[in-house]
Design an enzyme around this catalytic site. Structure first.
Site, short mmCIF file in Angstrom:
data_model
loop_
_atom_site.label_atom_id
_atom_site.label_comp_id
_atom_site.label_asym_id
_atom_site.label_seq_id
_atom_site.Cartn_x
_atom_site.Cartn_y
_atom_site.Cartn_z
N HIS A 195 28.42 18.21 7.15
CA HIS A 195 27.23 18.89 6.91
C HIS A 195 27.45 19.91 5.48
CE1 HIS A 195 24.23 22.00 8.72
NE2 HIS A 195 23.89 21.90 7.48
N ARG A 207 19.05 17.78 9.99
CA ARG A 207 19.67 18.41 10.99
C ARG A 207 19.84 17.36 11.78
NH1 ARG A 207 20.80 22.09 8.33
NH2 ARG A 207 20.13 24.49 8.55
N GLU A 236 27.23 20.21 16.35
CA GLU A 236 28.06 20.58 15.47
C GLU A 236 28.86 22.19 15.78
OE1 GLU A 236 26.55 20.89 11.49
OE2 GLU A 236 25.84 18.99 11.47
N1 LIG Z 1 22.65 18.87 5.02
C1 LIG Z 1 22.52 19.90 4.41
O1 LIG Z 1 23.28 20.45 3.65
C2 LIG Z 1 20.95 20.44 4.43
C3 LIG Z 1 20.77 21.14 3.34
C4 LIG Z 1 19.56 21.88 3.05
C5 LIG Z 1 18.43 21.58 4.20
N2 LIG Z 1 19.15 20.93 5.19
C6 LIG Z 1 17.98 20.81 6.18
O2 LIG Z 1 16.86 20.03 5.86
C7 LIG Z 1 15.83 20.53 6.23
C8 LIG Z 1 14.53 20.29 5.20
O3 LIG Z 1 14.67 21.20 4.00
P1 LIG Z 1 13.63 21.56 3.11
O4 LIG Z 1 13.88 22.49 2.13
O5 LIG Z 1 12.90 20.31 2.88
O6 LIG Z 1 12.64 22.37 4.21
P2 LIG Z 1 11.20 22.59 4.08
O7 LIG Z 1 10.74 23.63 5.05
O8 LIG Z 1 10.78 22.86 2.67
O9 LIG Z 1 10.53 21.38 4.33
C9 LIG Z 1 10.44 20.38 5.59
C10 LIG Z 1 9.32 19.77 5.84
O10 LIG Z 1 9.70 18.80 6.85
C11 LIG Z 1 8.23 18.70 7.58
N3 LIG Z 1 8.37 18.51 8.92
C12 LIG Z 1 8.59 19.39 9.95
N4 LIG Z 1 8.31 18.92 11.06
C13 LIG Z 1 8.28 17.47 10.72
C14 LIG Z 1 8.29 16.37 11.66
N5 LIG Z 1 8.18 16.18 12.96
N6 LIG Z 1 8.06 15.02 11.04
C15 LIG Z 1 7.99 14.89 9.73
N7 LIG Z 1 8.17 16.05 8.84
C16 LIG Z 1 8.25 17.23 9.36
C17 LIG Z 1 7.44 20.06 7.01
O11 LIG Z 1 6.11 19.74 7.17
C18 LIG Z 1 8.11 20.15 5.82
O12 LIG Z 1 7.12 19.82 4.56
C19 LIG Z 1 16.18 21.95 6.54
O13 LIG Z 1 15.13 22.57 7.60
C20 LIG Z 1 17.52 22.18 6.95
O14 LIG Z 1 17.59 21.88 8.19
C21 LIG Z 1 20.23 20.43 5.35
O1 LIG Z 2 20.03 24.77 5.62
C1 LIG Z 2 20.65 24.80 4.77
O2 LIG Z 2 20.66 25.34 3.87
C2 LIG Z 2 21.92 23.87 4.69
O3 LIG Z 2 22.29 22.96 6.01
C3 LIG Z 2 23.19 24.55 4.51
O4 LIG Z 2 24.17 23.93 3.60
C4 LIG Z 2 24.06 24.97 5.55
O5 LIG Z 2 25.26 25.61 5.43
P1 LIG Z 2 26.01 26.54 6.38
O6 LIG Z 2 24.89 27.69 6.38
O7 LIG Z 2 26.17 25.83 7.69
O8 LIG Z 2 27.27 26.97 5.90
#
Ligand SMILES: NC(=O)c1ccc[n+]([C@@H]2O[C@H](COP(=O)([O-])OP(=O)(O)OC[C@H]3O[C@@H](n4cnc5c(N)ncnc54)[C@H](O)[C@@H]3O)[C@@H](O)[C@H]2O)c1
Ligand SMILES: O=C(O)[C@H](O)[C@H](O)COP(=O)(O)O
Length: 381
Positions: A253, A207, A236
């Site tokens: 994103h 994020r 965003e």
């Molecule tokens: N760019 C994208 O399109 C996209 C897509 C999917 C997810 N994401 C983001 O990525 C994040 C992670 O996804 P995920 O499926 O691995 O989530 P998840 O909940 O499975 O894992 C998140 C991990 O981060 C750890 N964490 C929390 N706070 C922390 C900190 N301060 N320092 C280090 N680690 C910390 C947690 O302990 C957990 O293990 C989501 O929360 C989402 O915001 C972005």
């Molecule tokens: O958290 C997620 O799964 C991702 O950031 C996801 O791709 C966000 O997509 P949006 O919901 O903004 O379309």
């Protein structure tokens, strides 16, 4: 029959949820209290803030977000109100890992950056970061992780944040949190960014707010040795466009935007809804046809050495350079009209179908046993 209000950008939302009642599709970014007042079920993506302002006085009994991230949802409020909730844990995790590999492969092609021999530090070892950790380790890359919220035995080695920041490549996969023992907001402020080693690569596909974007803007003109790749930004869709020229790759994103990942999100929320309302019809899964390697490119791939093979595969399924180019062109043109934030959302809304390469099997003549093992690990992310 339920009344279901869903974000119009959720693929297959109508087809999937129609089995449960009337489905009304609306733009998620502008959803208002009046839109959801008589809904039983609200299905959103990350662009809809779900809170008291949206839900007070409504009859919503369940909220589903077809995303991994939950920072747009006031979970405490839902809990207090007895409103059920589900996100879609891990739905697009493979897609994000593929994004990171595609980004690294792009750096090899453009800057001869041999990422397989570098150290990689991963911040946040959940569904995405943990999967990336395992994939890179299986590709014989030296990896270390920082995640103070999970058992230190889950991944080896787990280290302190400073050690992760001293790696050649730093990948952020932590959620955005503002409270709790380890809030992640601005976890990478100016002091932490200053710890990045000379020539480091920093990738944020978690994020935007995990990095202090103003600090990044302040640092990058003096640290031209750094390669920064951002998929996510603070504020965003109204992002700070002065960051763009300082970034090696900028995408809107979309790291998790494989079609496979999006459809999995819809399907997971549908199943959670069925469970919540005790409907016993959890048959909303859509299975996508398996991907295969295009015949016309087979000869070229067979002759390729390892990095070239990785580059050919990543570009065939996901050429990150296209996303970078489109993002810069579109945001820069729209900015002249004062409409860059709309353009950011449009890029996401009109995102082309992108399939994951996960599950592809390829035996390449030019690779020795070790190289083939690395390739197999990349194909089975
Ligand atoms: N760019 C994208 O399109 C996209 C897509 C999917 C997810 N994401 C983001 O990525 C994040 C992670 O996804 P995920 O499926 O691995 O989530 P998840 O909940 O499975 O894992 C998140 C991990 O981060 C750890 N964490 C929390 N706070 C922390 C900190 N301060 N320092 C280090 N680690 C910390 C947690 O302990 C957990 O293990 C989501 O929360 C989402 O915001 C972005
Ligand atoms: O958290 C997620 O799964 C991702 O950031 C996801 O791709 C966000 O997509 P949006 O919901 O903004 O379309």
């Amino acid at each position: 029959m339920l009344k279901i209000v869903a974000d119009e950008n959720i693929p297959l939302a109508k087809e999937t949820f129609a089995a449960l009642g009337e489905v009304v599709l609306l733009p998620g970014r502008n959803m208002q209290a009046a839109d959801v007042v008589d809904a039983d079920l609200l299905v959103v993506r990350s662009v809809t803030p779900v809170n008291q302002a949206l839900l007070a006085g409504s009859q919503v009994k369940f909220v589903g977000t077809c995303t991994i991230g939950t920072d747009h949802v006031d979970l405490e409020y839902l809990d207090e109100q007895g409103i059920g909730f589900s996100n879609a844990p891990g739905c697009n995790a493979v897609s994000v890992v593929e994004y990171v590999i595609a980004a690294l492969s792009h750096l090899w092609r453009n800057q001869q950056f041999e990422f397989l021999s570098k150290t990689v530090g991963i911040i946040g070892l959940g569904m995405v970061g943990g999967r990336l950790f395992n994939a890179l380790q299986a590709m014989s890359v030296e990896v270390m992780g920082y995640d103070p919220l999970i058992d230190s035995g889950c991944y080896t080695p787990m280290v302190e944040l400073e050690q992760v920041l001293a790696c050649d490549i730093v990948c952020i996969h932590a959620p955005l949190t503002k409270t709790g023992p380890y809030p992640s907001e601005h976890m990478l402020a100016i002091e932490q960014l200053a710890l990045l080693k000379t020539g480091a690569v920093l990738i944020n596909a978690g994020r935007g707010g995990v990095i202090d974007n103003r600090a990044l803007l302040q640092l990058l003109p003096q640290r031209q040795d750094l390669t920064v790749i951002l998929d996510v930004f603070e504020g965003e869709p109204a992002i700070d466009l002065s960051l763009l020229p300082l970034l090696t790759i900028a995408t809107p994103h979309i790291a998790g935007y494989s079609f496979d990942g999006k459809v999995a999100g819809t399907s997971m929320v549908y199943q959670a809804v069925c469970q919540h309302f005790d409907l016993g019809v959890a048959d909303g899964g859509v299975s996508l046809a398996a991907v295969s390697w295009p015949e016309e490119q087979a000869e070229c791939l067979q002759k390729a050495a390892l990095y070239e093979a990785i580059s050919l595969i990543t570009r065939c399924f996901y050429d990150i350079a296209n996303d970078d180019k489109t993002t810069r062109q579109s945001l820069t043109a729209a900015d002249k009209l004062g409409r860059a934030d709309e353009a950011f959302d449009q890029l996401r809304k009109q995102y082309p179908v992108r399939r994951q390469w996960q599950g592809l099997t390829l035996e390449l003549d030019a690779l020795d046993e070790g190289e083939q093992r690395i390739l197999n690990a990349m194909l089975s992310i």
